[in-house]
Design a protein around this motif. Structure first.
Motif, PDB file in Angstrom:
ATOM      1  N   ARG A 185       0.817  -1.213   0.000  1.00  0.00           N
ATOM      2  CA  ARG A 185       0.000   0.000   0.000  1.00  0.00           C
ATOM      3  C   ARG A 185       0.852   1.263   0.000  1.00  0.00           C
ATOM      4  O   ARG A 185       0.619   2.185  -0.779  1.00  0.00           O
ATOM      5  N   GLU A 186       1.832   1.325   0.890  1.00  0.00           N
ATOM      6  CA  GLU A 186       2.577   2.568   1.105  1.00  0.00           C
ATOM      7  C   GLU A 186       3.555   2.891  -0.018  1.00  0.00           C
ATOM      8  O   GLU A 186       3.756   4.063  -0.338  1.00  0.00           O
TER       9      GLU A 186
ATOM     10  N   SER B 273      -3.755   9.409  -3.909  1.00  0.00           N
ATOM     11  CA  SER B 273      -2.968   8.378  -3.242  1.00  0.00           C
ATOM     12  C   SER B 273      -3.859   7.292  -2.663  1.00  0.00           C
ATOM     13  O   SER B 273      -3.585   6.095  -2.824  1.00  0.00           O
ATOM     14  N   TRP B 274      -4.926   7.674  -1.995  1.00  0.00           N
ATOM     15  CA  TRP B 274      -5.821   6.692  -1.394  1.00  0.00           C
ATOM     16  C   TRP B 274      -6.534   5.861  -2.454  1.00  0.00           C
ATOM     17  O   TRP B 274      -6.680   4.651  -2.315  1.00  0.00           O
ATOM     18  N   LEU B 275      -7.000   6.499  -3.519  1.00  0.00           N
ATOM     19  CA  LEU B 275      -7.704   5.763  -4.567  1.00  0.00           C
ATOM     20  C   LEU B 275      -6.800   4.729  -5.239  1.00  0.00           C
ATOM     21  O   LEU B 275      -7.264   3.658  -5.644  1.00  0.00           O
ATOM     22  N   SER B 276      -5.515   5.041  -5.336  1.00  0.00           N
ATOM     23  CA  SER B 276      -4.592   4.146  -6.049  1.00  0.00           C
ATOM     24  C   SER B 276      -4.338   2.839  -5.306  1.00  0.00           C
ATOM     25  O   SER B 276      -4.000   1.826  -5.921  1.00  0.00           O
ATOM     26  N   THR B 277      -4.491   2.841  -3.993  1.00  0.00           N
ATOM     27  CA  THR B 277      -4.139   1.641  -3.215  1.00  0.00           C
ATOM     28  C   THR B 277      -5.228   1.239  -2.225  1.00  0.00           C
ATOM     29  O   THR B 277      -4.971   0.415  -1.339  1.00  0.00           O
ATOM     30  N   TYR B 278      -6.421   1.771  -2.347  1.00  0.00           N
ATOM     31  CA  TYR B 278      -7.438   1.512  -1.323  1.00  0.00           C
ATOM     32  C   TYR B 278      -7.802   0.028  -1.168  1.00  0.00           C
ATOM     33  O   TYR B 278      -7.987  -0.435  -0.033  1.00  0.00           O
TER      34      TYR B 278
ATOM     35  N   ASP C 282      -5.632  -1.505   1.264  1.00  0.00           N
ATOM     36  CA  ASP C 282      -5.881  -1.044   2.629  1.00  0.00           C
ATOM     37  C   ASP C 282      -6.990  -1.857   3.287  1.00  0.00           C
ATOM     38  O   ASP C 282      -6.938  -2.129   4.494  1.00  0.00           O
ATOM     39  N   VAL C 283      -7.994  -2.250   2.504  1.00  0.00           N
ATOM     40  CA  VAL C 283      -9.082  -3.079   3.049  1.00  0.00           C
ATOM     41  C   VAL C 283      -8.519  -4.414   3.542  1.00  0.00           C
ATOM     42  O   VAL C 283      -8.831  -4.858   4.659  1.00  0.00           O
TER      43      VAL C 283
END
Length: 347
Positions: A202-203, A245-250, A253-254
Motif C-alpha cells: 500500500r505505502e 494516493s488513497w484511490l490508487s491503493t485503497y 488497505d481493506v
C-alpha cells in the motif's frame, strides 16, 4: 510522547533535505526577503500533522469499522450510520480509540518521509515527475517499519469494544503501548509486524502517487512564492494528492485492515493475504474493496491539504538566515539543472 525539542530537530533536519530537492536557490524566499512574511516555528510541520490526526481520526475509525465488520451481521449501514452508532453507544471518545498510536509515531514518520524523499531527490539529481514518484515510493517503503506496528495497535484499539456501551468493563488493551506489548508476548516480533507486506504494497506506490500528484499539480497550477493565490493552490494540490494516493491503493488497505484486525476475538479467519482476498471476494464480491471509502475521501482532502500546504510554507519561510546558507551551499548543484529545465520547477 516525543519532547518538543526532539520534534523540532527531527522535522527540521527532514525539512532541510526536502527543501534542497524542491526549491531552487533563486526562488527561495530568503533570497527575495519578502518583508511581509513571518518566520514559522520549526515544529510547525509536526504540529500540523498532529492537528490532522485529531481532525481525521474519527473518519479513520469509521473506515476501519466498515472495512472489518461482518457481512452476515453488519452493525453499520453506511458512513453516517456508523458515526451515529459509535457516538450513541460509545460516546465521542469511541471515535478517538487508538489515537495514541498515530500521535506517538507521526513525528518519526514525518522525519522519515520528508527526509528520505528529499535525499532521494538529491541523489536522482533531476526534478522530474518520475523521480518524484520514485523518491516518494522510497520514502513510503522505509517508513513502513514504524507505520505497520503503529497501525496494528491503532486498528486493534479501534475495534476494541465495538458496539458496546461505554460503561462496559471488557477491555483487552489499556492503550496502544499495552496492545503492542501484549501482542509481542503472545506472538513475538512477527505478531507486532502483522500486515507488514500489505502495508508495503500500500505505502510504496501510495506515497509515489502522493508526491507525483503534488508535483504535477503544483507545476500546472504555477505555485510560485510570489503568487498571491499560492496558499489556496497548495491546499488544493495537497488535498487532491491525498485523494489520488488513497484511490490508487485503497483495495490493499481493506485487506490490510482485515488482516490486522483478525484475531481480536481470539479466532483467526485468514491464513495469508491471498486467503483473506479470496474469502472476502467470495463472500462480498468486488464491492468489498470500496468499504469505508467515503469516510476515507472525506478525511483525505482536508487533512492532506493542511499537511502539504503547511510543510511547503514551512520550508519556504523558515529562518531566512538558515535558508541563505542552505541555498548558497546548494546553488552549484542546482545551477546545471536549472539551465536544462524549460518547465517551471515544482515546490
Amino acid at each position: 510522547m516525543t519532547p518538543r525539542e526532539g520534534t523540532g530537530i527531527l522535522f527540521k533536519s527532514a525539512a532541510r533535505d526536502w527543501m534542497h530537492a524542491h526549491i531552487p536557490p533563486h526562488r527561495h524566499p530568503s533570497t527575495q526577503n519578502p518583508p511581509h512574511k513571518q518566520t514559522v516555528n520549526p515544529a510547525g510541520g509536526s504540529q500540523a500533522s498532529a492537528a490532522g490526526v485529531l481532525v481525521g481520526h474519527p473518519f479513520d475509525t469509521v473506515k476501519v469499522r466498515l472495512q472489518v465488520q461482518s457481512v452476515d451481521k453488519p452493525l453499520y449501514r453506511g458512513t453516517f450510520h456508523c458515526f451515529q452508532s459509535i457516538i450513541r453507544q460509545e460516546t465521542m471518545t469511541g471515535l478517538y480509540k487508538g489515537i495514541g498510536s498515530p500521535m506517538m509515531g507521526l513525528t518519526f514518520i514525518n522525519a522519515i518521509v520528508f527526509g528520505v524523499q528529499g535525499n532521494t531527490m538529491r541523489m536522482l539529481a533531476e526534478d522530474t515527475p518520475m523521480n518524484q514518484f520514485l523518491a516518494g515510493a522510497a520514502a513510503g517503503a522505509i517508513q513502513c517499519v514504524i507505520c505497520c506496528p503503529m497501525e496494528l495497535a491503532k486498528t486493534r484499539m479501534q475495534m476494541q469494544g465495538t458496539g458496546e456501551k461505554k460503561s462496559s468493563s471488557r477491555k483487552v488493551y489499556k492503550n496502544s503501548l499495552d496492545c503492542l506489548a501484549r501482542i509481542y508476548q503472545r506472538e513475538g516480533l512477527r505478531g507486532v509486524n502483522r500486515g507488514m507486506v500489505t502495508t508495503l504494497i500500500r505505502e510504496t506506490p501510495g506515497f509515489g502517487v502522493y508526491f507525483l500528484a503534488y508535483d504535477l499539480l503544483t507545476r500546472s497550477l504555477g505555485c510560485e512564492p510570489e503568487d498571491p493565490y499560492m496558499i489556496p493552490k497548495l491546499l488544493f494540490a495537497g488535498g487532491m494528492s491525498g485523494i489520488a494516493s488513497w484511490l490508487s491503493t485503497y483495495p490493499v488497505d481493506v485487506i490490510k485492515s482485515r488482516l490486522q484486525a483478525d484475531g481480536v476475538g481470539g479466532q483467526y479467519q485468514y491464513s495469508s493475504i491471498m486467503d483473506c482476498t479470496r474469502k472476502s471476494i467470495q463472500r462480498e464480491g468486488w464491492r468489498v474493496f470500496t468499504r469505508g471509502l467515503t469516510s476515507t475521501l472525506l478525511r483525505a482532502f482536508p487533512v492532506n491539504a493542511a499537511t502539504f500546504a503547511t510543510v511547503t510554507l514551512f520550508l519556504l519561510y523558515v529562518r531566512p538566515e538558515e535558508g541563505s546558507k542552505d541555498c548558497e551551499a546548494a546553488s552549484a548543484s542546482h545551477q546545471a539543472a536549472l539551465q536544462q529545465q524549460a518547465q517551471p520547477s515544482s515546490l
